[in-house]
Design a protein around this motif. Structure first.
Motif, mmCIF file in Angstrom:
data_model
loop_
_atom_site.group_PDB
_atom_site.id
_atom_site.type_symbol
_atom_site.label_atom_id
_atom_site.label_comp_id
_atom_site.label_asym_id
_atom_site.label_seq_id
_atom_site.Cartn_x
_atom_site.Cartn_y
_atom_site.Cartn_z
ATOM 1 N N GLY A 86 53.162 68.197 11.706
ATOM 2 C CA GLY A 86 53.518 67.054 13.907
ATOM 3 C C GLY A 86 53.586 66.105 13.706
ATOM 4 N N ALA A 87 54.253 65.532 12.889
ATOM 5 C CA ALA A 87 54.501 63.812 12.959
ATOM 6 C C ALA A 87 55.310 63.970 13.222
ATOM 7 N N VAL A 88 55.879 62.898 14.054
ATOM 8 C CA VAL A 88 57.071 62.543 14.625
ATOM 9 C C VAL A 88 57.235 60.846 14.496
ATOM 10 N N HIS A 89 58.970 60.536 14.211
ATOM 11 C CA HIS A 89 58.884 59.120 14.365
ATOM 12 C C HIS A 89 58.924 58.859 15.216
ATOM 13 N N LEU A 90 58.398 57.257 15.291
ATOM 14 C CA LEU A 90 58.399 56.667 16.554
ATOM 15 C C LEU A 90 59.958 56.815 17.405
ATOM 16 N N ARG A 91 60.577 56.147 16.421
ATOM 17 C CA ARG A 91 62.344 56.240 16.562
ATOM 18 C C ARG A 91 63.314 57.136 17.066
ATOM 19 N N GLU A 92 62.687 58.360 16.431
ATOM 20 C CA GLU A 92 63.307 59.493 16.951
ATOM 21 C C GLU A 92 62.413 60.233 18.389
ATOM 22 N N LEU A 93 61.296 59.779 18.539
ATOM 23 C CA LEU A 93 60.400 60.242 20.170
ATOM 24 C C LEU A 93 61.431 59.269 21.152
ATOM 25 N N VAL A 94 61.492 58.006 20.669
ATOM 26 C CA VAL A 94 62.060 57.405 21.830
ATOM 27 C C VAL A 94 62.988 57.874 22.135
ATOM 28 N N ALA A 95 63.401 58.468 21.277
ATOM 29 C CA ALA A 95 65.480 58.593 21.323
ATOM 30 C C ALA A 95 65.519 60.448 22.854
ATOM 31 N N ARG A 96 64.091 60.993 22.199
ATOM 32 C CA ARG A 96 64.239 62.179 22.798
ATOM 33 C C ARG A 96 63.221 61.924 24.408
ATOM 34 N N ARG A 97 62.460 60.932 24.184
ATOM 35 C CA ARG A 97 61.486 61.089 25.545
ATOM 36 C C ARG A 97 61.740 59.933 26.253
ATOM 37 N N GLY A 98 62.662 59.210 25.730
ATOM 38 C CA GLY A 98 62.413 57.546 26.577
ATOM 39 C C GLY A 98 61.022 56.046 25.961
ATOM 40 N N PRO A 99 61.527 55.175 26.682
ATOM 41 C CA PRO A 99 60.252 54.347 25.884
ATOM 42 C C PRO A 99 58.898 54.715 26.188
ATOM 43 N N PRO A 100 57.790 54.751 26.046
ATOM 44 C CA PRO A 100 56.088 54.869 26.196
ATOM 45 C C PRO A 100 55.505 54.597 26.997
ATOM 46 N N ALA A 101 54.848 54.305 27.663
ATOM 47 C CA ALA A 101 54.336 53.887 28.631
ATOM 48 C C ALA A 101 53.797 52.675 27.968
ATOM 49 N N PRO A 102 53.373 51.529 29.002
ATOM 50 C CA PRO A 102 53.203 49.770 28.056
ATOM 51 C C PRO A 102 51.669 49.727 27.438
#
Length: 207
Positions: A92-108
């Motif tokens: 179930g892991a996802v790379h941070l790069r992939e997550l940002v590409a799919r969903r945009g930047p995370p909350a601060p």
């Protein structure tokens, strides 16, 4: 497909033990999901660069074993003229790069939590003379935690190329390294910290 079916199916084994199942990260990736035939569990099999220091990866496996924010290194081996590292497979892991590409930047607050977790992993290695050398959004994994939060667990991977931080380690110069190192010589802790800063900038800005 079940583990039993994988175990009985044909396929070349790396070191007579690890069966590559499929590539992770695309057709040109050197990272495979594999089956460990001895333990009958899924693992990640990574083909290292020819000059990758296998002894350093093995030392990382020993020094950082059990750290809550480090993907465990199970094995380092040579087979078929290539060096391989074997790490745990995090379902179930996802790379941070992939997550940002799919969903945009995370909350601060989420970005800060990720940064603190990676910093803890780096600090543990630096205290024992280990440098990661390739901190990036592609080497930060977000996975479900014990509470079920889909990205609650933060893990640093890629330690298969890590090496000692002292001079003479055999590591090459680090592109865009920390200013105090002037980009010359083996990477040091400052290079890891600069790379972490760049990773967090990417996380909050998306580029």
């Amino acid at each position: 497909m079940s583990l039993r079916a994988w175990t009985s199916g044909p396929g070349r084994l790396v070191a007579g033990r690890y069966e590559p199942l499929h590539r992770l990260g695309g057709a040109v990736s050197r990272v495979w999901l594999a089956l460990d035939h001895e333990r009958v569990v899924e693992v990640v099999l990574r083909e290292a660069a020819p000059a990758a220091p296998g002894g350093a990866a093995a030392r990382c496996a020993d020094v950082l074993r059990g750290h809550p924010h480090v993907v465990a290194v199970h094995d380092v081996l040579d087979d078929g003229g290539r060096r391989w590292t074997v790490t745990e497979y995090v379902a179930g892991a996802v790379h941070l790069r992939e997550l940002v590409a799919r969903r945009g930047p995370p909350a601060p607050a989420a970005a800060a939590r990720i940064g603190l977790a990676v910093l803890g992993a780096l600090t543990a290695g630096h205290a024992r003379g280990l440098v990661h050398g390739d901190v990036s959004a592609a080497n930060v994994l977000l996975a479900p935690d014990a509470t079920g939060a889909p990205h609650g667990r933060v893990l640093l991977t890629g330690h298969g190329i890590a090496g000692p931080s002292h001079p003479g380690s055999g590591r090459g110069p680090v592109p865009h390294g920390a200013p105090e190192g002037a980009g010359v010589g083996p990477p040091g802790p400052a290079d890891d910290l600069l790379a972490l800063g760049r990773t967090l900038y990417f996380a909050v800005e998306g580029h």
